[in-house]
Scaffold this motif. Structure first.
Motif, PDB file in Angstrom:
ATOM      1  N   ILE A 921      11.310   2.189  13.378  1.00  0.00           N
ATOM      2  CA  ILE A 921      10.856   0.746  13.380  1.00  0.00           C
ATOM      3  C   ILE A 921      10.436   0.675  11.766  1.00  0.00           C
ATOM      4  O   ILE A 921       9.572   1.460  11.315  1.00  0.00           O
ATOM      5  N   LEU A 922      10.900  -0.224  10.899  1.00  0.00           N
ATOM      6  CA  LEU A 922      10.961  -0.428   9.575  1.00  0.00           C
ATOM      7  C   LEU A 922      10.303  -1.791   9.619  1.00  0.00           C
ATOM      8  O   LEU A 922      10.552  -3.042  10.095  1.00  0.00           O
ATOM      9  N   GLN A 923       8.996  -1.826   8.713  1.00  0.00           N
ATOM     10  CA  GLN A 923       8.234  -3.152   8.463  1.00  0.00           C
ATOM     11  C   GLN A 923       8.965  -3.266   6.937  1.00  0.00           C
ATOM     12  O   GLN A 923       9.600  -2.372   6.187  1.00  0.00           O
ATOM     13  N   ASN A 924       8.553  -4.449   6.319  1.00  0.00           N
ATOM     14  CA  ASN A 924       9.159  -4.693   5.038  1.00  0.00           C
ATOM     15  C   ASN A 924       8.734  -3.942   3.842  1.00  0.00           C
ATOM     16  O   ASN A 924       7.716  -3.366   3.764  1.00  0.00           O
ATOM     17  N   HIS A 925       9.896  -3.368   3.449  1.00  0.00           N
ATOM     18  CA  HIS A 925       9.903  -2.364   2.285  1.00  0.00           C
ATOM     19  C   HIS A 925       9.373  -0.831   2.968  1.00  0.00           C
ATOM     20  O   HIS A 925       9.026   0.176   1.944  1.00  0.00           O
ATOM     21  N   ASP A 926       9.478  -0.569   3.965  1.00  0.00           N
ATOM     22  CA  ASP A 926       9.059   0.679   4.607  1.00  0.00           C
ATOM     23  C   ASP A 926      10.337   1.544   4.172  1.00  0.00           C
ATOM     24  O   ASP A 926      11.456   1.258   4.038  1.00  0.00           O
ATOM     25  N   THR A 927      10.013   2.902   4.639  1.00  0.00           N
ATOM     26  CA  THR A 927      10.855   3.947   4.275  1.00  0.00           C
ATOM     27  C   THR A 927      10.831   4.980   5.303  1.00  0.00           C
ATOM     28  O   THR A 927       9.468   5.318   5.475  1.00  0.00           O
ATOM     29  N   GLN A1063      -2.461   3.545   9.407  1.00  0.00           N
ATOM     30  CA  GLN A1063      -1.876   5.143   9.264  1.00  0.00           C
ATOM     31  C   GLN A1063      -0.478   5.011   9.205  1.00  0.00           C
ATOM     32  O   GLN A1063       0.178   4.101   9.690  1.00  0.00           O
ATOM     33  N   VAL A1064       0.108   6.169   8.986  1.00  0.00           N
ATOM     34  CA  VAL A1064       1.439   6.541   8.662  1.00  0.00           C
ATOM     35  C   VAL A1064       1.941   6.965  10.152  1.00  0.00           C
ATOM     36  O   VAL A1064       1.507   8.183  10.697  1.00  0.00           O
ATOM     37  N   GLN A1065       2.643   6.226  10.878  1.00  0.00           N
ATOM     38  CA  GLN A1065       3.041   6.447  12.355  1.00  0.00           C
ATOM     39  C   GLN A1065       4.521   6.903  12.241  1.00  0.00           C
ATOM     40  O   GLN A1065       5.420   6.296  11.539  1.00  0.00           O
ATOM     41  N   GLY A1066       4.771   8.002  12.940  1.00  0.00           N
ATOM     42  CA  GLY A1066       5.943   8.537  13.357  1.00  0.00           C
ATOM     43  C   GLY A1066       6.619   8.891  11.913  1.00  0.00           C
ATOM     44  O   GLY A1066       6.048   9.779  11.361  1.00  0.00           O
ATOM     45  N   THR A1067       7.725   8.619  11.492  1.00  0.00           N
ATOM     46  CA  THR A1067       8.525   8.798  10.347  1.00  0.00           C
ATOM     47  C   THR A1067       8.370   7.925   9.098  1.00  0.00           C
ATOM     48  O   THR A1067       9.165   7.851   8.329  1.00  0.00           O
ATOM     49  N   VAL A1068       7.592   6.861   9.302  1.00  0.00           N
ATOM     50  CA  VAL A1068       7.292   5.701   8.343  1.00  0.00           C
ATOM     51  C   VAL A1068       6.443   6.446   7.307  1.00  0.00           C
ATOM     52  O   VAL A1068       5.171   6.960   7.569  1.00  0.00           O
ATOM     53  N   LEU A1069       6.940   6.593   6.154  1.00  0.00           N
ATOM     54  CA  LEU A1069       6.525   7.059   4.730  1.00  0.00           C
ATOM     55  C   LEU A1069       6.050   5.962   3.754  1.00  0.00           C
ATOM     56  O   LEU A1069       7.065   4.974   3.717  1.00  0.00           O
ATOM     57  N   HIS A1070       5.241   6.174   3.010  1.00  0.00           N
ATOM     58  CA  HIS A1070       5.149   5.335   1.735  1.00  0.00           C
ATOM     59  C   HIS A1070       6.148   5.930   0.814  1.00  0.00           C
ATOM     60  O   HIS A1070       6.595   6.878   0.605  1.00  0.00           O
ATOM     61  N   ARG A1071       6.447   5.038  -0.091  1.00  0.00           N
ATOM     62  CA  ARG A1071       7.467   5.473  -1.341  1.00  0.00           C
ATOM     63  C   ARG A1071       7.255   6.711  -1.759  1.00  0.00           C
ATOM     64  O   ARG A1071       7.900   7.459  -2.236  1.00  0.00           O
ATOM     65  N   SER A1072       5.962   6.812  -2.299  1.00  0.00           N
ATOM     66  CA  SER A1072       5.379   7.981  -3.108  1.00  0.00           C
ATOM     67  C   SER A1072       5.565   9.339  -2.168  1.00  0.00           C
ATOM     68  O   SER A1072       5.451  10.461  -2.700  1.00  0.00           O
ATOM     69  N   ASP A1073       5.782   9.172  -0.788  1.00  0.00           N
ATOM     70  CA  ASP A1073       5.973  10.483  -0.093  1.00  0.00           C
ATOM     71  C   ASP A1073       7.220  10.638   0.210  1.00  0.00           C
ATOM     72  O   ASP A1073       7.498  11.859   0.716  1.00  0.00           O
ATOM     73  N   ILE A1074       8.331   9.807  -0.657  1.00  0.00           N
ATOM     74  CA  ILE A1074       9.671  10.402  -0.444  1.00  0.00           C
ATOM     75  C   ILE A1074      10.166  11.544  -1.457  1.00  0.00           C
ATOM     76  O   ILE A1074       9.959  11.298  -2.667  1.00  0.00           O
ATOM     77  N   GLN A1075      10.579  12.315  -1.050  1.00  0.00           N
ATOM     78  CA  GLN A1075      10.960  13.806  -1.982  1.00  0.00           C
ATOM     79  C   GLN A1075      12.436  13.276  -2.516  1.00  0.00           C
ATOM     80  O   GLN A1075      13.404  12.573  -1.867  1.00  0.00           O
ATOM     81  N   SER A1076      12.580  13.720  -3.960  1.00  0.00           N
ATOM     82  CA  SER A1076      13.937  13.324  -4.537  1.00  0.00           C
ATOM     83  C   SER A1076      14.652  14.534  -4.110  1.00  0.00           C
ATOM     84  O   SER A1076      14.531  15.649  -4.077  1.00  0.00           O
TER      85      SER A1076
END
Length: 1093
Positions: A921-927, A1063-1076
């Motif tokens: 489930i994605l909200q706006n600009h979620d990753t 809270q970050v639920q499931g696999t929804v992460l903030h942009r800063s949490d995305i690994q390159s």
């Protein structure tokens, strides 16, 4: 002890319920989910009911009886043929017969889908492009048609009416073939089940993959541009991009294509109108000052990088990188990786592009004015001059791009005219280069962890993704101009129009098994043809023959002859003739009115038009050679090439020398060479040197008008014209004559009699004591010593010497009685070399051409010249492959051989994989991070993520209005990166699933944005399909992931307090949490220990 009976060679009572094969690589016992039924199967080795057609059975029985007859009758062939004298060989291998075998020893067994067609049958019909879907192989031709093969029919017998050796196919409508425009590019869209073709007249056509019979018609066609459609691709968002001359790129948005396809069947004019006016012209949309002037190169190639949502466009010497979602220009750079930019902008990468409405464009144009636009044009021209100067000269550049491809690890490969291979990362940065072959790269194909490269030399190389050579072989006898993958094969399209399929495991363990099995069934698919060849040579002494003389020489012996070869010497001579001939040769012209008179007279004698057809001729000064073929075998003779080698003064004048014709007869190469060597008794060494020069340097090329039709498509293909027109692939440094299966030399060789006086010779001739005269023959002496015509054969001479006579004086009394009293000699001769060697002499696929001489005689009653005409009749056995039968044998072997099944089962296992979640489930600009784990500890897993379609969510939470996109593309609000990759054993791949707001859509009409509106505010849902396959199978296992976008999340996001505590639920992460994910494999070991809901 009683033994079980052996199974029959052909089972006429085949079980109707025999299992069918479609994907021979799918052992696939209990795959949880397959991509589609078509991609999970390959072709059936039997017919629809599992029974070999009766016509095929008859052929097989005929071939086996032929085989038994040859084995049982070994002496009949020698009873009627004349005895022969064989010249001694040479230490040089160039005079030996070419090596032939049942299967090519240096390449894997292949599926000959379309055997090499004769060039003359393909004028304006050559296949030039190739593509594939899950179930079909498609080719575009020069007449605008599209030809389609169904993968279910790969092993079936061909149509008897046309191209009987070719697997069954369907052709598009040819009703307007006279005005149809050549097909320049093809692209398949698996999501919509259509194929797009781009044409030279600027039209784009749409073909639905539901055709059932020929001729079929296109579903949609519109005028895309005034110039030719050079390239096309479908992006990961379903848009169709097309490239044109001068840097033009036009996009046909998916939204317009979808509307057109939905009404295509009912309202075709409306469908055409919808798509034709929806175009987006990228060059007109760019507003950067001076930047668009860089985009001036023809867009020869378009490539969609779906894994990174980018599009590459390329000319010969430059590239441009685009954002597939926003259609923004990201970067322009040259083949050296240097960024192209204007001096008033520091870097292209730092420059942001934007679209312009019509009002913006007017303001921009007004503000710059005339001088600014002139400045930009001048700077663009200066840049072009700079780029050319950097290469050293105007003209062809050996580093220009000829092909490009994206491999599964996200690397872009480009191939150059010089054979250079260049690696690029997904951002357009040059990584490294490789040089494995000196000829131009023509095409690429990739599957799994392998990259296939096709070269202009006809060679195919297979490499791993690191650029290391795994294998290579001669795939075709002409340039490989296209490749595609389907049904477990890499299909290669040759410049001559032939198509071969190569096992995707090749080179590998399967090759030796298939080679052994097919070789053991040689007698089932080998057909022996017999043709009689009449060859005649005559030095006409600048005279003209009467009709009676021609009938006596040629017309009286043609009743059962299939091929007639005529060589004339001294058709015309003199300083003026020689000078004119030399001048013509320098500009590619040849022939004369006198030569044409001879061709016409001989044609009348042979009943040309009704009985025979002239297929080729070549003249060099006084030398003339021509070939006629009987109409009933004309369909099996072609690929005629010509050559000329002057041996006169400075090896430049044609008073002495040779002319030759090369042609393919029943798929075997035959060369006929008409020679006139140095005169005078003492010039033996010069004559030997003339032969050696002719043999080593004769280079064949096709007639200019035929070559233009045959070599269209790539400029680098034309470079091969002077080297190998017919496509016989000779080893490096070997003469082209060395690779012919049959070589016949005829002409006035001018060898005389040694150690004998004029009177002695006359006495022996009158007593017909030719044995003693033969011992004085210079040519026989030199052949015995191995100095000339090494390894060639001549029938024992039983006719009087053919030189020199008084004109119009009949009988043996006509020998020269003038002042010089030239000693009679056998100047006019006919010699040959076939496929026989010391090891093999019986006609077979290892020794495909075996000849013997039925008649070798001079026409002593003809008195029109000082030479007598000589003729020789050969009976030639030719072993050829019935490709239709061999193709069926290959299918049966693949379907029944237990060892092959075992090998395939091991090679084609699909690694077991799991995914971290089935719902996102994605909200706006979620990753969200989707993790794919390869649980196999031995094999790599290859994944690809596609979108089955988009649905709207109703108030009750149910999905509705399901709508698939072109090319299984994503909606514009969704980004999936990377969408493809490799997962190492026991590793995990991270895939970013990101929502990016894309609320405004613009509808373009005639290239200008007219309407804009907001996207539907309802929640959206897509189904992502993660397809996983092994290294060598097209079978896939699939995981489905439901991705839902909740629009209502905008209210929550507006509250900063909620954002700070959410809270970050499931696999929804903030942009800063995305690994390159920097590596091409996108795997990290420690992720195995992380929580995946």
């Amino acid at each position: 002890m009683e033994m079980d009976p052996l199974p029959p060679l052909i089972d006429l009572n085949d079980d109707d319920d025999a299992p069918r094969f479609f994907d021979r690589y799918s052992s696939s016992p209990s795959s949880p989910t397959s991509s589609s039924s078509s991609s999970s199967s390959t072709s059936s080795p039997t017919s629809l009911n599992g029974v070999v057609p009766s016509s095929t059975t008859t052929k097989r029985l005929d071939y086996m009886l032929q085989f038994l007859d040859r084995k049982l009758s070994t002496e009949t062939a020698t009873t009627t043929s004349l005895p022969e004298f064989i010249a001694k060989g040479s230490a040089s291998a160039i005079f030996n017969p070419p090596s032939r075998s049942v299967l090519h020893p240096d390449r894997p067994p292949s599926l000959d889908l379309r055997p090499h067609p004769l060039r003359e049958t393909q004028i304006n019909r050559f296949l030039r492009t190739i593509a594939s879907t899950d179930s079909h192989l498609l080719c575009g031709s020069e007449n605008g048609n599209v030809r389609v093969w169904d993968f279910k029919d790969l092993y079936e017998a061909g149509n008897e009416n046309e191209e009987e050796d070719t697997a069954p196919f369907l052709d598009s409508s040819s009703s307007n073939s006279s005005s149809a425009s050549p097909t320049l590019c093809l692209v398949a869209d698996l999501g919509t089940g259509v194929v797009w073709s781009g044409h030279k007249d600027g039209k784009i056509r749409c073909w639905k993959m539901t055709m059932t019979k020929s001729p079929f018609k296109e579903g949609l066609s519109w005028q895309a541009n005034r110039g030719p459609v050079l390239s096309m691709t479908v992006t990961c968002y379903g848009d169709l991009w097309s490239g044109f001359e001068g840097g033009g790129i036009i996009i046909w948005p998916w939204e317009a294509i979808e509307k057109s396809l939905s009404v295509m069947n009912e309202e075709r004019p409306i469908a055409v109108h919808l798509v034709e006016r929806s175009y987006i012209d990228l060059r007109s949309q760019l507003t950067a000052n001076g930047f668009s002037n860089i985009l001036t190169s023809d867009v020869k190639y378009l490539l969609s990088d779906n894994s990174k949502a980018k599009v590459w466009s390329a000319g010969y010497l430059s590239f441009a990188l685009w954002d597939a979602r926003t259609r923004e220009l990201l970067k322009v750079f040259n083949t050296d990786g240097q960024i192209e930019n204007r001096m008033d902008f520091p870097s292209v990468q730092d420059f942001s592009m934007e679209y312009a409405s019509s009002s913006k464009k007017e303001k921009i144009q007004g503000s710059f004015g005339f001088f600014q636009r002139s400045r930009n044009a001048i700077m663009g021209a200066a840049d072009a001059v700079r780029r050319v100067a950097a290469k050293g000269a105007f003209g062809d550049d050996n580093r220009r791009t000829e092909a490009m491809v994206l491999t599964v690890d996200g690397i872009i490969w480009t191939g150059c005219t010089s054979g250079l291979l260049v690696q690029w990362d997904g951002n357009g940065n040059r990584i490294q280069e490789f040089q494995h072959h000196a000829f131009a790269v023509q095409c690429f194909c990739t599957f799994g962890s392998r990259l296939w490269v096709g070269y202009a030399s006809g060679i195919v190389q297979v490499m791993d993704l690191d650029g290391n050579i795994i294998g290579g072989w001669v795939a075709h006898n002409s340039p490989v101009i296209g490749m595609t993958v389907g049904a477990g094969y890499i299909f290669t399209l040759a410049n001559h129009g032939g198509i071969r399929g190569w096992n995707i495991t090749s080179p590998g363990p399967l090759d030796s098994i298939l080679r052994s099995e097919l070789a053991g069934k040689e007698f089932v698919y080998t057909r022996i043809e017999n043709v009689k060849i009449l060859t005649g040579t005559w030095n006409v002494g600048q005279g003209r023959a009467s009709h009676d003389s021609l009938v006596s020489w040629l017309g009286s012996v043609t009743s059962d002859v299939g091929v007639i070869v005529v060589g004339l010497q001294e058709v015309e001579m003199g300083a003026g003739v020689l000078a004119m001939s030399a001048a013509k040769e320098t500009v590619g012209l040849e022939g004369s009115s006198v030569g044409q008179w001879w061709l016409d007279m001989i044609g009348k004698t042979l009943d040309e038009g009704s009985t025979f057809e002239r297929v080729g001729s070549r003249q060099l000064a006084g030398l003339l050679i021509s070939v006629w073929v009987r109409n009933n075998i004309r369909a099996y003779v072609g690929d005629v090439d010509a050559a000329a080698v002057p041996c006169g003064f400075g090896r430049a004048i044609g008073n002495k020398g040779a002319v030759g014709l090369r042609l393919r007869v029943y798929d075997r190469v035959m060369c006929f060479v008409n020679c006139h060597f140095a005169a005078h008794l003492e010039a033996v060494n010069r004559r030997n040197a003339d032969f050696d020069h002719v043999y080593r340097t004769m280079t064949f090329s096709r007639p200019t008008n035929l070559f233009i039709a045959a070599a269209a498509g790539s400029s680098s293909v034309q470079m091969l014209r002077s080297t190998n027109a017919i496509g016989t692939h000779t080893a490096e440094g070997m003469p082209e004559l060395s690779d012919a299966d049959l070589v016949i030399f005829l002409g006035d060789f001018n060898y005389r009699l040694d150690g004998i006086s004029y009177d002695e010779a006359r006495d022996f001739i009158s007593q017909r004591c030719f044995d003693w005269l033969r011992e004085r023959d210079q040519l026989r002496t030199e052949m015995e010593a191995g100095n000339v015509f090494q390894g060639m054969r001549e029938a024992v001479i039983t006719f009087p010497p053919t030189y020199k006579f008084e004109r119009h004086q009949a009988g043996l009394t006509g020998y020269d009685s003038g002042e010089k009293k030239r000693i009679p000699a056998w100047c006019d001769r006919i010699l040959y070399r076939d496929s026989r060697s010391a090891l093999v002499s019986e006609c077979s696929l290892e020794c495909p051409v075996v000849s013997s001489i039925l008649r070798y005689e001079a026409c002593m009653d003809v008195t029109d010249s000082d030479h007598k005409p000589v003729r020789c009749i050969f009976t030639v056995d030719i072993a050829r492959v019935d490709e239709s039968i061999r193709r069926q044998e290959l299918g049966e072997i693949l379907g029944s051989n237990e060892k092959i099944k075992f090998v395939l089962e091991e090679l084609c296992k699909i690694p077991e994989t799991i995914i971290s979640t089935n719902n996102i489930i994605l909200q706006n600009h979620d990753t969200s991070i989707l993790r794919i784990t390869n649980k196999c500890g031995k094999n790599d897993a290859f994944f690809e993520i596609i979108c089955e379609g988009e649905s709207s969510i109703k108030e009750d939470g149910q999905a509705s209005d399901h709508c698939p996109r072109g090319s299984f593309g994503y909606p514009r609000w969704l980004e999936v990166t990377p969408a493809a990759g490799i997962i190492r054993p026991n590793h995990i791949a991270e895939v970013s699933v990101h929502h990016d707001e894309f609320l405004t859509l613009e509808e373009f009409v005639d290239g200008v944005p007219k309407n804009s509106w907001c996207e539907d505010n309802r929640d959206k849902e897509v189904i992502l399909v993660v397809k996983v396959r092994g290294r060598y199978t097209m079978e896939t296992r699939s995981h489905r992931v439901r991705v839902r976008h909740c629009v209502t999340a905008k209210i929550k996001r507006s509250d900063p307090e909620l954002n700070s505590t959410r809270q970050v639920q499931g696999t929804v992460l903030h942009r800063s949490d995305i690994q390159s994910l920097s590596s091409s494999y996108d795997m990290v070991d420690h992720l195995r220990n992380l929580h995946s809901p």
